[in-house]
Design an enzyme around this catalytic site. Structure first.
Site, PDB file in Angstrom:
ATOM      1  N   GLU A  38       1.336   5.555   0.822  1.00 19.78           N
ATOM      2  CA  GLU A  38       0.821   6.774   1.451  1.00 19.78           C
ATOM      3  C   GLU A  38       1.223   7.994   0.633  1.00 19.78           C
ATOM      4  OE1 GLU A  38       1.149   7.478   5.853  1.00 19.78           O
ATOM      5  OE2 GLU A  38       2.224   9.260   5.168  1.00 19.78           O
ATOM      6  N   SER A  68       0.872  -1.181   0.000  1.00 22.23           N
ATOM      7  CA  SER A  68       0.000   0.000   0.000  1.00 22.23           C
ATOM      8  C   SER A  68       0.905   1.227   0.000  1.00 22.23           C
ATOM      9  CB  SER A  68      -0.930  -0.002   1.218  1.00 22.23           C
ATOM     10  OG  SER A  68      -0.194  -0.218   2.402  1.00 22.23           O
ATOM     11  N   ARG A  73       6.756  10.897  -4.262  1.00 22.62           N
ATOM     12  CA  ARG A  73       7.889  10.684  -5.185  1.00 22.62           C
ATOM     13  C   ARG A  73       7.911   9.192  -5.486  1.00 22.62           C
ATOM     14  NH1 ARG A  73      10.363  15.263  -6.635  1.00 22.62           N
ATOM     15  NH2 ARG A  73      10.178  16.847  -5.046  1.00 22.62           N
ATOM     16  N   PHE A  94      13.352  14.232  10.354  1.00 23.75           N
ATOM     17  CA  PHE A  94      12.039  13.632  10.548  1.00 23.75           C
ATOM     18  C   PHE A  94      12.115  12.550  11.644  1.00 23.75           C
ATOM     19  CE2 PHE A  94       8.482  11.309   7.975  1.00 23.75           C
ATOM     20  CZ  PHE A  94       7.537  11.776   8.884  1.00 23.75           C
ATOM     21  N   ASP A 132      -0.777  15.321  15.577  1.00 22.08           N
ATOM     22  CA  ASP A 132       0.155  16.243  16.229  1.00 22.08           C
ATOM     23  C   ASP A 132      -0.314  17.664  15.983  1.00 22.08           C
ATOM     24  OD1 ASP A 132       2.049  14.511  17.322  1.00 22.08           O
ATOM     25  OD2 ASP A 132       2.980  14.207  15.363  1.00 22.08           O
ATOM     26  N   LYS A 175      -6.446   0.626  21.239  1.00 25.59           N
ATOM     27  CA  LYS A 175      -6.923   1.147  19.941  1.00 25.59           C
ATOM     28  C   LYS A 175      -7.566   0.026  19.117  1.00 25.59           C
ATOM     29  CE  LYS A 175      -3.050   3.435  18.548  1.00 25.59           C
ATOM     30  NZ  LYS A 175      -2.264   4.467  17.826  1.00 25.59           N
ATOM     31  N   HIS A 200       3.703  -1.109   3.831  1.00 32.24           N
ATOM     32  CA  HIS A 200       3.058   0.189   3.572  1.00 32.24           C
ATOM     33  C   HIS A 200       4.165   1.213   3.307  1.00 32.24           C
ATOM     34  CE1 HIS A 200      -0.036   3.274   3.839  1.00 32.24           C
ATOM     35  NE2 HIS A 200       0.682   3.935   4.736  1.00 32.24           N
ATOM     36  N   ARG A 202      -4.556  10.266  16.667  1.00 31.58           N
ATOM     37  CA  ARG A 202      -4.692  11.424  17.550  1.00 31.58           C
ATOM     38  C   ARG A 202      -4.184  12.654  16.824  1.00 31.58           C
ATOM     39  NH1 ARG A 202      -0.476  12.495  22.121  1.00 31.58           N
ATOM     40  NH2 ARG A 202       0.519  13.340  20.239  1.00 31.58           N
ATOM     41  N   TYR A 219       4.176   2.070  16.819  1.00 36.44           N
ATOM     42  CA  TYR A 219       5.514   2.657  16.932  1.00 36.44           C
ATOM     43  C   TYR A 219       6.576   1.657  17.392  1.00 36.44           C
ATOM     44  CZ  TYR A 219       2.675   6.704  16.206  1.00 36.44           C
ATOM     45  OH  TYR A 219       1.792   7.580  15.641  1.00 36.44           O
ATOM     46  N   THR A 271      -2.671  11.620   3.735  1.00 40.17           N
ATOM     47  CA  THR A 271      -2.448  12.145   5.092  1.00 40.17           C
ATOM     48  C   THR A 271      -3.296  13.394   5.353  1.00 40.17           C
ATOM     49  OG1 THR A 271      -0.599  13.513   4.392  1.00 40.17           O
ATOM     50  CG2 THR A 271      -0.079  11.294   5.166  1.00 40.17           C
ATOM     51  N   ALA A 301      -0.501  18.167   9.885  1.00 40.79           N
ATOM     52  CA  ALA A 301      -0.378  18.388  11.326  1.00 40.79           C
ATOM     53  C   ALA A 301      -1.255  19.565  11.730  1.00 40.79           C
ATOM     54  CB  ALA A 301       1.073  18.648  11.691  1.00 40.79           C
TER      55      ALA A 301
HETATM   56  P1  FAD Z   1      -1.698   7.503  19.939  1.00 41.13           P
HETATM   57  O1  FAD Z   1      -1.331   6.119  19.605  1.00 41.13           O
HETATM   58  O2  FAD Z   1      -3.032   7.753  20.475  1.00 41.13           O
HETATM   59  O3  FAD Z   1      -0.649   8.079  20.992  1.00 41.13           O
HETATM   60  C1  FAD Z   1       0.749   8.026  20.719  1.00 41.13           C
HETATM   61  C2  FAD Z   1       1.492   7.399  21.916  1.00 41.13           C
HETATM   62  O4  FAD Z   1       1.302   8.195  23.080  1.00 41.13           O
HETATM   63  C3  FAD Z   1       0.967   6.019  22.225  1.00 41.13           C
HETATM   64  O5  FAD Z   1       1.696   5.069  21.478  1.00 41.13           O
HETATM   65  C4  FAD Z   1       1.137   5.935  23.719  1.00 41.13           C
HETATM   66  O6  FAD Z   1       2.430   5.503  24.051  1.00 41.13           O
HETATM   67  C5  FAD Z   1       1.004   7.377  24.198  1.00 41.13           C
HETATM   68  N1  FAD Z   1      -0.354   7.727  24.665  1.00 41.13           N
HETATM   69  C6  FAD Z   1      -1.176   8.650  24.116  1.00 41.13           C
HETATM   70  N2  FAD Z   1      -2.300   8.777  24.838  1.00 41.13           N
HETATM   71  C7  FAD Z   1      -2.207   7.894  25.857  1.00 41.13           C
HETATM   72  C8  FAD Z   1      -3.055   7.567  26.967  1.00 41.13           C
HETATM   73  N3  FAD Z   1      -4.221   8.190  27.157  1.00 41.13           N
HETATM   74  N4  FAD Z   1      -2.623   6.614  27.816  1.00 41.13           N
HETATM   75  C9  FAD Z   1      -1.453   6.000  27.635  1.00 41.13           C
HETATM   76  N5  FAD Z   1      -0.576   6.291  26.616  1.00 41.13           N
HETATM   77  C10 FAD Z   1      -0.954   7.223  25.739  1.00 41.13           C
HETATM   78  N6  FAD Z   1      -0.057  12.794  11.866  1.00 41.13           N
HETATM   79  C11 FAD Z   1      -0.842  13.726  11.270  1.00 41.13           C
HETATM   80  O7  FAD Z   1      -0.970  14.848  11.775  1.00 41.13           O
HETATM   81  N7  FAD Z   1      -1.493  13.444  10.090  1.00 41.13           N
HETATM   82  C12 FAD Z   1      -1.404  12.211   9.494  1.00 41.13           C
HETATM   83  O8  FAD Z   1      -2.006  11.997   8.444  1.00 41.13           O
HETATM   84  C13 FAD Z   1      -0.608  11.199  10.112  1.00 41.13           C
HETATM   85  N8  FAD Z   1      -0.506   9.968   9.583  1.00 41.13           N
HETATM   86  C14 FAD Z   1       0.190   8.994  10.251  1.00 41.13           C
HETATM   87  C15 FAD Z   1       0.187   7.684   9.758  1.00 41.13           C
HETATM   88  C16 FAD Z   1       0.857   6.670  10.427  1.00 41.13           C
HETATM   89  C17 FAD Z   1       0.836   5.257   9.877  1.00 41.13           C
HETATM   90  C18 FAD Z   1       1.578   6.964  11.631  1.00 41.13           C
HETATM   91  C19 FAD Z   1       2.328   5.871  12.356  1.00 41.13           C
HETATM   92  C20 FAD Z   1       1.592   8.267  12.133  1.00 41.13           C
HETATM   93  C21 FAD Z   1       0.888   9.289  11.462  1.00 41.13           C
HETATM   94  N9  FAD Z   1       0.844  10.597  11.955  1.00 41.13           N
HETATM   95  C22 FAD Z   1       0.076  11.545  11.329  1.00 41.13           C
HETATM   96  C23 FAD Z   1       1.620  10.982  13.140  1.00 41.13           C
HETATM   97  C24 FAD Z   1       0.780  10.857  14.411  1.00 41.13           C
HETATM   98  O9  FAD Z   1      -0.296  11.765  14.368  1.00 41.13           O
HETATM   99  C25 FAD Z   1       1.672  11.168  15.595  1.00 41.13           C
HETATM  100  O10 FAD Z   1       2.635  10.160  15.770  1.00 41.13           O
HETATM  101  C26 FAD Z   1       0.930  11.434  16.893  1.00 41.13           C
HETATM  102  O11 FAD Z   1       1.852  11.960  17.842  1.00 41.13           O
HETATM  103  C27 FAD Z   1       0.322  10.187  17.484  1.00 41.13           C
HETATM  104  O12 FAD Z   1      -0.846   9.796  16.864  1.00 41.13           O
HETATM  105  P2  FAD Z   1      -1.454   8.333  17.195  1.00 41.13           P
HETATM  106  O13 FAD Z   1      -2.844   8.261  16.758  1.00 41.13           O
HETATM  107  O14 FAD Z   1      -0.552   7.275  16.727  1.00 41.13           O
HETATM  108  O15 FAD Z   1      -1.422   8.480  18.775  1.00 41.13           O
END
Ligand code: FAD
Length: 288
Positions: A9, A7, A265, A210, A101, A159, A259, A99, A139, A40, A43
């Site tokens: 992105e 897949s 690119r 990054f 950033d 999740k 993925h 969630r 992660y 995506t 942010a």
């Molecule tokens: P979560 O998994 O909810 O939280 C990240 C980490 O924080 C967790 O692994 C956990 O260790 C800790 N944590 C958070 N909340 C809690 C809690 N309540 N209790 C305990 N531990 C907690 N960002 C963008 O802005 N746009 C995108 O399109 C985008 N695409 C992405 C695609 C992929 C495949 C990945 C891996 C990341 C992407 N990101 C994107 C980045 C992502 O938004 C950031 O890494 C962000 O900081 C975490 O989002 P998440 O949903 O993985 O967070």
């Protein structure tokens, strides 16, 4: 070596020129028959409309299955769910729920007062709608905000339990890192597929920056290799070799899905896919 499902992105284009580049990327990679492509969400929610437009256009015109990224940042629950409803209405069935950033320099994530407080809340709300296949982030090198590795995995399990069906990982550079993570997920009772996220190194200094921001470990052997390749003007060759070797080690270790973070690119991703034996699916009727 069996060939994995793949897949890709993409990010949403912000200019006419970038739109052409995205379309060119899609045209180059679509013949490799991806399982899905994803778009995506900037942010801080900065590309909300651009993401929506890019998803809708690709869904309508590319013939590919398109997954829309959606985050909790800077929006009320209603605003976020309206986007999801629009996707459902348009026939988009796949969401990557995150969630997210905040924008660069805005400090740590702070939930909108009327927004989703976490990825788990967003996933649960999307799952309630009953219209989406929900993927989430994971992660292998630990998220920078994780208390420890177990906390990170427990959170991933929450999740999946909230309704996600697959995790796509942040990029990493050693296959062992992924295998350790996959084993720990299995031990924690996570039975959803964990698909490795692969970042072909298009721009070495950009990747280093990054990686620092997102907590991905850059091993010394890679730093040394790029130092030498940069001196010799062979960065492209090294990038292809490093990425192909990582993918092939993953496949040898039982991985059947990859993925790719294409950064719009296509060349490096395409070359790696070719090296792995993933070749264009030509419609024989068109050839005859
Ligand atoms: P979560 O998994 O909810 O939280 C990240 C980490 O924080 C967790 O692994 C956990 O260790 C800790 N944590 C958070 N909340 C809690 C809690 N309540 N209790 C305990 N531990 C907690 N960002 C963008 O802005 N746009 C995108 O399109 C985008 N695409 C992405 C695609 C992929 C495949 C990945 C891996 C990341 C992407 N990101 C994107 C980045 C992502 O938004 C950031 O890494 C962000 O900081 C975490 O989002 P998440 O949903 O993985 O967070």
């Amino acid at each position: 070596m069996s060939t994995p499902d793949i897949s890709f992105e993409f990010f949403p284009p912000q200019s006419l020129e970038a739109s052409f580049r995205l379309w060119d990327t899609v045209q180059t990679l679509a013949p490799l028959d991806p399982r899905f492509v994803s778009v995506t969400y900037g942010a801080g929610g900065t590309t909300r409309d651009l993401t929506r437009d890019a998803v809708a256009t690709l869904h309508k015109n590319s013939g590919l299955s398109v997954a829309a990224h959606l985050t909790c940042v800077n929006a009320t629950r209603d605003e976020t769910l309206i986007i999801a409803h629009d996707y459902a209405e348009a026939g988009v069935t796949d969401i990557v729920a995150l969630r997210g950033d905040p924008p660069k320099g805005a400090g740590p994530f702070r939930a909108h007062p009327e927004g989703f407080a976490s990825s788990v809340e967003l996933i649960a709300a999307l799952a309630d709608m009953g219209k989406f296949n929900i993927r989430v982030g994971a992660y292998p090198d630990l998220h920078p905000e994780a208390k420890d590795a177990q906390n990170d995995i427990d959170w991933l399990k929450a999740k999946i339990d909230a309704g996600a069906t697959e995790a796509l990982t942040q990029f990493f550079f050693d296959a062992e890192t992924f295998f350790r993570f996959r084993d720990a997920c299995e031990k924690a009772g996570i039975d959803a597929p964990i698909t490795p996220g692969i970042l072909p190194i298009e721009n070495w200094s950009g990747v280093q920056n990054f990686a620092k921001r997102c907590g991905a470990h850059v091993p010394d052997w890679l730093i040394n290799a790029f130092e030498k390749a940069t001196r010799d003007g062979r960065e492209d060759l090294l990038a292809t070799a490093v990425c192909t070797e990582l993918c092939s080690n993953l496949i040898d270790g039982g991985v059947d899905k990859l993925h790719f973070y294409t950064l719009n690119r296509p060349e490096l991703t395409r070359d790696v896919c070719f090296a792995l034996g993933i070749v264009p699916q030509v419609d024989l009727q068109n050839v005859a």
